[in-house]
Write a protein that holds these residues in place. Sequence first.
Motif, PDB file in Angstrom:
ATOM      1  N   LEU A 141     -29.269 -43.653  67.271  1.00 54.94           N
ATOM      2  CA  LEU A 141     -27.917 -43.279  66.839  1.00 54.94           C
ATOM      3  C   LEU A 141     -26.990 -42.953  68.005  1.00 54.94           C
ATOM      4  N   LEU A 145     -27.197 -40.056  69.743  1.00 53.49           N
ATOM      5  CA  LEU A 145     -26.897 -38.637  69.565  1.00 53.49           C
ATOM      6  C   LEU A 145     -27.989 -37.783  70.196  1.00 53.49           C
ATOM      7  N   PHE A 154     -22.302 -33.652  61.969  1.00 53.42           N
ATOM      8  CA  PHE A 154     -21.917 -35.056  62.071  1.00 53.42           C
ATOM      9  C   PHE A 154     -20.402 -35.231  62.124  1.00 53.42           C
ATOM     10  N   GLN A 182     -19.836 -34.832  65.737  1.00 54.02           N
ATOM     11  CA  GLN A 182     -20.330 -35.986  66.483  1.00 54.02           C
ATOM     12  C   GLN A 182     -19.378 -37.178  66.343  1.00 54.02           C
ATOM     13  N   ILE A 183     -18.839 -37.365  65.148  1.00 57.56           N
ATOM     14  CA  ILE A 183     -17.887 -38.458  64.925  1.00 57.56           C
ATOM     15  C   ILE A 183     -16.636 -38.255  65.774  1.00 57.56           C
ATOM     16  N   GLN A 242     -17.446 -39.041  69.331  1.00 52.52           N
ATOM     17  CA  GLN A 242     -17.584 -40.485  69.575  1.00 52.52           C
ATOM     18  C   GLN A 242     -16.220 -41.170  69.622  1.00 52.52           C
ATOM     19  N   THR A 302     -23.965 -44.748  66.192  1.00 51.62           N
ATOM     20  CA  THR A 302     -22.902 -43.881  65.681  1.00 51.62           C
ATOM     21  C   THR A 302     -21.546 -44.350  66.165  1.00 51.62           C
ATOM     22  N   VAL A 319     -18.461 -45.567  63.842  1.00 50.34           N
ATOM     23  CA  VAL A 319     -17.140 -44.944  63.950  1.00 50.34           C
ATOM     24  C   VAL A 319     -16.073 -46.020  64.148  1.00 50.34           C
ATOM     25  N   LEU A 355     -24.548 -41.645  58.111  1.00 55.62           N
ATOM     26  CA  LEU A 355     -25.178 -41.038  59.286  1.00 55.62           C
ATOM     27  C   LEU A 355     -26.189 -39.968  58.887  1.00 55.62           C
TER      28      LEU A 355
END
Length: 395
Positions: free
Chosen positions: A148, A150, A189, A192-193, A196, A205, A209, A226
Amino acid sequence: MRQSAPSLRIDQVRAMDQDHFAALLRDQPVCEVALDDDTTAWLVLGHAEVRQVLTDPRFRREAASSGLTGSAGTAAKPRSLHMDGPAHREMRALVAHAFSRRAVERMRPAVTEVCSGLLTELVAAGPPADLVGQFATPMSLAVIGEVLGLSVTAEEHEAIRVWTRSKLSQAVTDQDAVRTSGLHLFHYFQAQIAAQRERPSGGLTAQLVAACDEQQLTEMELLQLLMMLFAAGHETTVEAVTRAVLQLLRGPAQLDRLRQRPELLEIAVEELLRRQFGPTVGVDRGRVAAEDVTLGSVAIRQGEAVMVSLDAANHDARVFPDPKRLDLGRQPNPHLSFGDGPHFCLGAALARLELEVALRSLIWGLPALAEVDPPPAAEPAHPPLGSIRQLMVRW
């Protein structure tokens, strides 16, 4: 619907010992049962019958998620991998490349390095060690994180662990903890989005996105996708590795056979996957018949609920001679642990690779590996799904 209530309840099936369960599977590979909420469903146990349900488009998953009637629409819902038809294919196409055999095989050196490093740490710390916490968990986190793009901090890990375990457990008691953990994961998440979007990492990921920004999926679809990929790629791998090691430690003759014949490892992985949970009633997501269907010798009517047990199918003596026996050289081995049909597990190739590399590291890296406190002989060989929180080992 049928006029008479089924004579069998799902709790009776769950309580059966292996011999009674095998007799039920042999005599009634498709049987109607009363569920815990007093509704009824067809429980499908036979290998051929389970495979038909998984591959026949007349059995619909979406209808099951709409109250087992098929009447509620799903157009307003976010698309997901649990849907049928075009919605499912669209979502799967966005991620399938990352889990292809070719992509997974390219990860073999990285997975091997992760397992080698964890084994070195295990040996340096010395026995006893918790195989779940000190090996299987960090390995699965590292690998799914690599896929992913991450990384998971120590603070985030426990919330993620509670949430993913709750999704695997057959009986969740602390719903508040589940909701809290789910909320933590949701926020993780979201962050994280956002990260990104600001600085893409190049992993899956970041690709998803970008697809969201190009309006190939909505923000909610992105988040749910995700979360599902992470949960499926993390906790299920922990369970698979732990249960595989447990089977080998409790089957020393087969473990010795594997040590003497390392070329059997890939075949052994399939047998260990077949016997992950034993012949229990671990049913997958329910389905509904979209029209009248004949399943084996049973007529399923439109609108009736159908559940399949992959575990039962994997212990069908018509397909697997002496199914209770662990046979690391069993061939052929058409187990259904990853399902079949359009919903065949996306991560099957990755799971096989992780299991193979993990076992290679442990079996030959720790030749005297054993449980610290082996359980009494009466203890079930296949603990319930989500129940193995710790496996203390020595070497």
